[in-house]
Design a protein around this motif. Structure first.
Motif, PDB file in Angstrom:
ATOM      1  N   THR A   1      -5.655   5.992   3.946  1.00  0.00           N
ATOM      2  CA  THR A   1      -6.025   7.142   3.117  1.00  0.00           C
ATOM      3  C   THR A   1      -5.874   6.825   1.634  1.00  0.00           C
ATOM      4  N   GLY A   2      -5.020   5.856   1.291  1.00  0.00           N
ATOM      5  CA  GLY A   2      -4.763   5.533  -0.109  1.00  0.00           C
ATOM      6  C   GLY A   2      -3.895   6.560  -0.815  1.00  0.00           C
ATOM      7  N   LYS A   3      -3.342   7.508  -0.079  1.00  0.00           N
ATOM      8  CA  LYS A   3      -2.543   8.578  -0.682  1.00  0.00           C
ATOM      9  C   LYS A   3      -1.073   8.232  -0.850  1.00  0.00           C
ATOM     10  N   TYR A   4      -0.606   7.138  -0.254  1.00  0.00           N
ATOM     11  CA  TYR A   4       0.831   6.853  -0.208  1.00  0.00           C
ATOM     12  C   TYR A   4       1.171   5.553  -0.912  1.00  0.00           C
ATOM     13  N   ASP A   5       2.335   5.562  -1.561  1.00  0.00           N
ATOM     14  CA  ASP A   5       2.847   4.362  -2.223  1.00  0.00           C
ATOM     15  C   ASP A   5       3.664   3.508  -1.268  1.00  0.00           C
ATOM     16  N   ALA A   6       4.253   4.141  -0.260  1.00  0.00           N
ATOM     17  CA  ALA A   6       5.042   3.432   0.744  1.00  0.00           C
ATOM     18  C   ALA A   6       5.106   4.295   1.998  1.00  0.00           C
ATOM     19  N   LEU A   7       5.395   3.625   3.096  1.00  0.00           N
ATOM     20  CA  LEU A   7       5.522   4.299   4.381  1.00  0.00           C
ATOM     21  C   LEU A   7       6.865   3.945   5.004  1.00  0.00           C
ATOM     22  N   ILE A   8       7.318   4.807   5.902  1.00  0.00           N
ATOM     23  CA  ILE A   8       8.591   4.589   6.590  1.00  0.00           C
ATOM     24  C   ILE A   8       8.394   4.899   8.066  1.00  0.00           C
TER      25      ILE A   8
END
Length: 157
Positions: free
Chosen positions: A75-82
């Protein structure tokens, strides 16, 4: 003065202000997952990530994490994921299959999508081992996600 003093260095930055974080959490071993989530969210908020910039996706289990992480990344909406959850050893080979495939999938998402993914899926022999680790691991994942997002942002700039 050391001969290394003039080498450029990027120092860790744990200020989460302005970062957008996506979290996936497996419902299997839900009490461990919820403990991980609570400590992770507490740390993200304490480090300046706005609650409105966090999305939590609840999934059936660990094997569903890589696909969900990849979809979030795309989506390109997030800077990082967990990724949060627990895989606890049972009496069959299933533990190894789930643990190995989940970890490989998470790594593949990071590399294919160029987004940091903090892996907070505990793989333990017992429920008790997972319970002991969940508070620390949740906090560590929050810190890792922030630090890696900031590091990659600095490198790309």
């Amino acid at each position: 003065m050391s001969s290394f003093d003039n080498i450029p260095k990027i120092s860790p930055d744990l200020d989460g202000k302005g970062l957008r974080i996506g979290i996936v959490i497996g419902r299997f071993n839900a009490n461990i997952g919820e403990g991980l989530l609570q400590s992770c969210l507490t740390e993200l908020l304490a480090r300046g990530v706005a609650a409105s910039d966090i999305l939590v996706c609840k999934l059936p289990g660990a094997l569903e994490m890589p696909l969900t992480l990849k979809t979030l990344a795309e989506t390109g909406k997030y800077d990082a994921l967990i990724a949060l959850g627990a895989v606890i050893r049972g009496d069959t080979y299933h533990f190894e299959v789930v643990s190995n495939e989940m970890a490989a999938g998470i790594t593949r998402v990071q590399l294919d999508c160029n987004i940091p993914v903090a892996n907070g899926v505990l793989t333990t022999n017992t429920d008790e081992q997972a319970e002991v680790r969940m508070d620390v691991k949740g906090r560590e994942c929050a810190e890792c996600a922030i630090e890696m997002a900031k590091l990659l942002r600095t490198i790309r700039a």
